[in-house]
Design a protein around this motif. Structure first.
Motif, PDB file in Angstrom:
ATOM      1  N   GLY A 184       2.562   2.295   1.222  1.00  0.00           N
ATOM      2  CA  GLY A 184       2.227   1.966  -0.317  1.00  0.00           C
ATOM      3  C   GLY A 184       2.473   1.012  -0.992  1.00  0.00           C
ATOM      4  O   GLY A 184       1.758   0.325  -1.100  1.00  0.00           O
ATOM      5  N   LEU A 185       3.551  -0.073  -0.276  1.00  0.00           N
ATOM      6  CA  LEU A 185       3.573  -2.055  -0.639  1.00  0.00           C
ATOM      7  C   LEU A 185       2.290  -2.713  -0.044  1.00  0.00           C
ATOM      8  O   LEU A 185       2.189  -3.624  -0.851  1.00  0.00           O
ATOM      9  CB  LEU A 185       4.759  -1.622  -0.027  1.00  0.00           C
ATOM     10  CG  LEU A 185       6.357  -1.339  -0.291  1.00  0.00           C
ATOM     11  CD1 LEU A 185       7.636  -1.642   0.655  1.00  0.00           C
ATOM     12  CD2 LEU A 185       7.044  -1.651  -1.898  1.00  0.00           C
ATOM     13  N   ALA A 186       2.085  -2.110   0.442  1.00  0.00           N
ATOM     14  CA  ALA A 186       1.027  -2.658   1.522  1.00  0.00           C
ATOM     15  C   ALA A 186      -0.134  -2.541  -0.373  1.00  0.00           C
ATOM     16  O   ALA A 186      -1.031  -3.775  -0.631  1.00  0.00           O
ATOM     17  CB  ALA A 186       0.137  -2.370   2.445  1.00  0.00           C
ATOM     18  N   LEU A 187      -0.833  -1.719  -0.794  1.00  0.00           N
ATOM     19  CA  LEU A 187      -1.419  -2.037  -1.273  1.00  0.00           C
ATOM     20  C   LEU A 187      -0.728  -2.274  -3.325  1.00  0.00           C
ATOM     21  O   LEU A 187      -1.885  -2.581  -3.674  1.00  0.00           O
ATOM     22  CB  LEU A 187      -1.676  -0.316  -2.214  1.00  0.00           C
ATOM     23  CG  LEU A 187      -1.920   0.420  -1.241  1.00  0.00           C
ATOM     24  CD1 LEU A 187      -2.341   1.963  -1.241  1.00  0.00           C
ATOM     25  CD2 LEU A 187      -3.637   0.320  -0.800  1.00  0.00           C
ATOM     26  N   LEU A 188       0.420  -2.759  -3.130  1.00  0.00           N
ATOM     27  CA  LEU A 188       0.646  -3.478  -4.044  1.00  0.00           C
ATOM     28  C   LEU A 188       0.496  -4.998  -3.801  1.00  0.00           C
ATOM     29  O   LEU A 188       0.942  -5.680  -4.935  1.00  0.00           O
ATOM     30  CB  LEU A 188       2.336  -2.964  -4.730  1.00  0.00           C
ATOM     31  CG  LEU A 188       2.158  -1.772  -5.222  1.00  0.00           C
ATOM     32  CD1 LEU A 188       3.361  -1.498  -5.573  1.00  0.00           C
ATOM     33  CD2 LEU A 188       1.875  -0.878  -6.107  1.00  0.00           C
ATOM     34  N   GLY A 189       0.071  -5.341  -2.481  1.00  0.00           N
ATOM     35  CA  GLY A 189       0.263  -6.565  -2.281  1.00  0.00           C
ATOM     36  C   GLY A 189       2.042  -7.377  -1.947  1.00  0.00           C
ATOM     37  O   GLY A 189       2.430  -7.800  -1.839  1.00  0.00           O
ATOM     38  N   VAL A 190       3.550  -5.881  -1.938  1.00  0.00           N
ATOM     39  CA  VAL A 190       3.932  -6.497  -1.709  1.00  0.00           C
ATOM     40  C   VAL A 190       5.043  -6.064   0.105  1.00  0.00           C
ATOM     41  O   VAL A 190       4.038  -5.062   0.792  1.00  0.00           O
ATOM     42  CB  VAL A 190       5.075  -5.852  -2.359  1.00  0.00           C
ATOM     43  CG1 VAL A 190       6.573  -5.689  -2.305  1.00  0.00           C
ATOM     44  CG2 VAL A 190       4.933  -5.646  -4.043  1.00  0.00           C
ATOM     45  N   SER A 191       5.606  -7.109   0.827  1.00  0.00           N
ATOM     46  CA  SER A 191       5.483  -6.978   2.009  1.00  0.00           C
ATOM     47  C   SER A 191       6.442  -5.492   1.949  1.00  0.00           C
ATOM     48  O   SER A 191       7.769  -5.739   0.701  1.00  0.00           O
ATOM     49  CB  SER A 191       6.317  -7.893   2.825  1.00  0.00           C
ATOM     50  OG  SER A 191       8.061  -8.703   1.880  1.00  0.00           O
ATOM     51  N   ALA A 192       6.927  -5.426   3.512  1.00  0.00           N
ATOM     52  CA  ALA A 192       8.441  -4.740   3.909  1.00  0.00           C
ATOM     53  C   ALA A 192       8.933  -4.714   5.027  1.00  0.00           C
ATOM     54  O   ALA A 192       9.094  -5.340   5.641  1.00  0.00           O
ATOM     55  CB  ALA A 192       7.374  -3.018   4.363  1.00  0.00           C
ATOM     56  N   PRO A 193       9.740  -5.560   4.263  1.00  0.00           N
ATOM     57  CA  PRO A 193      10.500  -6.187   4.985  1.00  0.00           C
ATOM     58  C   PRO A 193      11.157  -6.024   5.993  1.00  0.00           C
ATOM     59  O   PRO A 193      11.791  -4.690   6.038  1.00  0.00           O
ATOM     60  CB  PRO A 193      11.585  -7.581   4.192  1.00  0.00           C
ATOM     61  CG  PRO A 193      11.906  -6.276   3.051  1.00  0.00           C
ATOM     62  CD  PRO A 193      10.502  -5.621   2.788  1.00  0.00           C
ATOM     63  N   GLU A 194      12.441  -6.112   7.311  1.00  0.00           N
ATOM     64  CA  GLU A 194      12.515  -5.954   8.294  1.00  0.00           C
ATOM     65  C   GLU A 194      14.102  -5.892   8.235  1.00  0.00           C
ATOM     66  O   GLU A 194      15.489  -4.642   8.671  1.00  0.00           O
ATOM     67  CB  GLU A 194      12.560  -5.566   9.412  1.00  0.00           C
ATOM     68  CG  GLU A 194      11.291  -4.924  10.177  1.00  0.00           C
ATOM     69  CD  GLU A 194      10.552  -5.015  11.181  1.00  0.00           C
ATOM     70  OE1 GLU A 194      11.766  -5.879  12.800  1.00  0.00           O
ATOM     71  OE2 GLU A 194       9.401  -5.254  11.983  1.00  0.00           O
ATOM     72  N   LYS A 195      14.713  -6.595   7.269  1.00  0.00           N
ATOM     73  CA  LYS A 195      15.703  -7.285   6.827  1.00  0.00           C
ATOM     74  C   LYS A 195      16.005  -7.854   5.910  1.00  0.00           C
ATOM     75  O   LYS A 195      15.224  -8.184   5.360  1.00  0.00           O
ATOM     76  CB  LYS A 195      16.401  -8.160   8.564  1.00  0.00           C
ATOM     77  CG  LYS A 195      16.304  -7.744   9.614  1.00  0.00           C
ATOM     78  CD  LYS A 195      17.023  -8.288  10.763  1.00  0.00           C
ATOM     79  CE  LYS A 195      17.473  -8.655  12.408  1.00  0.00           C
ATOM     80  NZ  LYS A 195      17.424  -9.509  13.108  1.00  0.00           N
ATOM     81  N   MET A 196      17.386  -7.470   5.596  1.00  0.00           N
ATOM     82  CA  MET A 196      17.376  -7.931   3.962  1.00  0.00           C
ATOM     83  C   MET A 196      19.366  -8.322   3.803  1.00  0.00           C
ATOM     84  O   MET A 196      19.966  -8.056   3.861  1.00  0.00           O
ATOM     85  CB  MET A 196      17.317  -7.330   2.900  1.00  0.00           C
ATOM     86  CG  MET A 196      15.805  -6.959   2.625  1.00  0.00           C
ATOM     87  SD  MET A 196      14.821  -5.631   1.144  1.00  0.00           S
ATOM     88  CE  MET A 196      15.400  -6.885   0.389  1.00  0.00           C
TER      89      MET A 196
END
Length: 547
Positions: free
Chosen positions: A535-547
């Motif tokens: 879903g985030l990829a469709l927005l062009g947003v990354s999905a971080p593994e750590k924050m």
């Protein structure tokens, strides 16, 4: 959507057996209130006229005919004849292996059936840096391209370079005035003038590259300034868009329309169709035939082309390149131009081929106060500055957080906060939280065997089933976002999924429970993480593994 497809299959078989046609307006969808089950259908009411029966009687008939289905736990009839279906936990548990098997392709569809679509967006005049308003259109267009491709369309992303016309003349003159002023000439400031510091910087570069420019005529000097300035600014725009992870496959020059004779081709075509005529030395578009209040000038009596003429020729060229649908993303201030452009497309024989999406203004706030922006006055917050301050992900997500034709308040301070009040952080943290749990399980040597998923039968808690239901909805959400050209629907979806994930995490232990249950919950989390990524990829947003 697996639940919808299952109902369509079993209800379709019942209707075929009874000799009834599937009603065009039958709707199968999740009810707003969970007390009404997992899926609700109005099909009994839609069949009433065809079957010549009371809707509630039809509902009773359909319920009886469906009988026992291993995946349907309960069927209730509500109100005038709504059918409410509750699926068994095993039905929802089967979502997990499907997600894991399809991976990055989960949610994809062929809904578009290869239909050729062109999306044109940003297309800002190369007269200054991109500002935050352009950023919203860029995020919208790029996300729409991603969604359309994800749903089976053949998509081309395009930027229309306005490198001809009055704005380019103003740009060239602005640079020339600044250049002369920098060399001590007493040159008054024109009324139409770009005042930003970048104009002075470009003027210095032009002088450095053309030391004899002060000896040239104004006309020749302005032409040099115009071309250098246009190229310099356009290269900056390309750099900014690349840094914003925005793609354009084609950069189409307005100048090329005239030089390649495409404008005259379009004029000839319109004339032959009876939609253009000569009068008072000018060429007119017969827009009154298509509902306009007056006909519009295409070519003035002095030979100059209007903006409208170039726009018609450009859209004519788009359709001649074989696109079935052309999508334009415009600023909301162009609202009144839509009927005229739709009429022009209709006159070219492509009625219904143009879709226009309007993008409302962004209210950029800093410390609660709105930042005034004006490209001409040189007062604006550039897209580059905003991205450098809050990050690409935050900017893109915020731009896509609301419907494009709604005003958007963009609070720079909010999106930098690492709190659950920040919608960007809220969604990305859901993914990072899952990754943290999976790392902890790995550190404790807890093994997950994805080839043995019998443990998934342990997923029966309300929050677990809610997560599984949301996974099932992803493909439908993506299809609807593509069909209605509404990328904000994806941002709504990932926020909903994050909300249920955070609720699940706060109510249920994952590591430290009985092994089979732990294994089932870890596998569920892997599936949720995958859908968040998609879903985030469709927005062009990354999905971080750590924050």
């Amino acid at each position: 959507m697996k639940a919808k497809l299952h109902l369509e299959k079993i209800l379709g078989a019942v209707l075929e057996e009874k000799g009834w046609q599937w009603p065009e307006k039958a709707v199968l969808e999740p009810p707003r209130d969970k007390q009404f089950g997992d899926m609700s259908a109005n099909i009994a009411m839609m069949l009433s006229k065809q079957a010549k029966m009371n809707p509630r009687a039809i509902a009773e008939d359909l319920k009886s005919a469906i009988g026992d289905d291993k995946y349907i736990e309960k069927i209730d009839i509500a109100g005038p004849g709504f059918l409410n279906f509750t699926f068994s936990p095993s039905f929802w548990q089967d979502m997990v292996p499907e997600v894991l098997e399809k991976g990055i392709d989960f949610g994809k569809s062929d809904m578009g059936n290869g239909r050729k679509v062109q999306v044109e967006y940003v297309s800002a005049n190369p007269t200054g840096p991109l500002h935050i308003g352009h950023g919203r259109g860029a995020a919208l267009g790029d996300s729409l391209v991603r969604i359309l491709e994800f749903t089976g369309h053949d998509v081309s992303a395009e930027y229309y370079v306005n490198d001809a016309g009055r704005q380019m003349l103003i740009l060239g003159n602005s640079i020339w005035v600044r250049l002369q002023q920098s060399q001590g000439r007493d040159i008054p400031q024109p009324e139409d003038f770009y005042k930003g510091d970048y104009i002075q910087d470009i003027a210095a570069e032009v002088l450095d590259l053309n030391p004899d420019i002060l000896e040239k005529s104004d006309e020749e000097a302005i032409a040099i300034c115009r071309e250098y300035g246009k190229d310099k600014i356009l290269n900056g725009i390309k750099t900014d868009l690349a840094g914003f992870d925005v793609r354009h496959d084609v950069w189409f020059s307005e100048k090329s329309l005239v030089s390649a004779g495409k404008v005259e081709e379009t004029f000839k075509d319109l004339t032959e169709r009876g939609m253009a005529y000569e009068a008072d030395g000018a060429l007119w578009f017969k827009s009154t035939d298509l509902g306009d209040d007056k006909d519009r000038v295409l070519r003035k009596s002095n030979g100059d082309l209007t903006y409208f003429a170039s726009d018609i020729a450009y859209h004519d060229d788009k359709f001649k390149r074989g696109f079935d649908t052309v999508v334009d993303i415009w600023g909301a201030d162009h609202h009144g131009y839509i009927p005229r452009m739709q009429a022009a497309v209709e006159a070219l024989g492509k009625k219904g081929g143009l879709e226009v999406i309007l993008v409302q203004l962004v209210n950029l706030l800093r410390d609660g106060e709105q930042i005034a922006m004006s490209t001409r006055a040189g007062k604006f917050e550039t897209l580059e500055d905003v991205v450098n301050e809050v990050g690409r992900d935050a900017a893109r997500f915020m731009f896509l957080s609301r419907k494009s034709d709604s005003h958007l308040d963009f609070d720079l301070e909010l999106v930098k906060q690492r709190t659950m009040d920040n919608p960007v952080y809220y969604v990305q943290y859901a993914h990072a939280r899952i990754c943290s749990v999976l790392r902890k399980a790995a550190d404790e040597k807890f093994e997950i065997n994805e080839n043995d998923l019998s443990c998934l039968a342990r997923l029966v808690e309300e929050e677990e089933i809610d997560l599984l239901k949301l996974l099932d909805q992803f493909s439908d959400v993506a299809e609807n976002a593509g069909r209605t050209m509404s990328p904000h629907a994806i941002s709504y979806y990932v926020r909903d999924l994050a909300t249920v994930l955070h609720r699940f995490y706060s109510k249920h232990r994952i590591i430290g429970v009985e092994d089979d249950l732990c294994r089932a919950r870890l596998i569920l989390l892997k599936a949720v993480a995958r859908v968040l990524q998609n879903g985030l990829a469709l927005l062009g947003v990354s999905a971080p593994e750590k924050m």
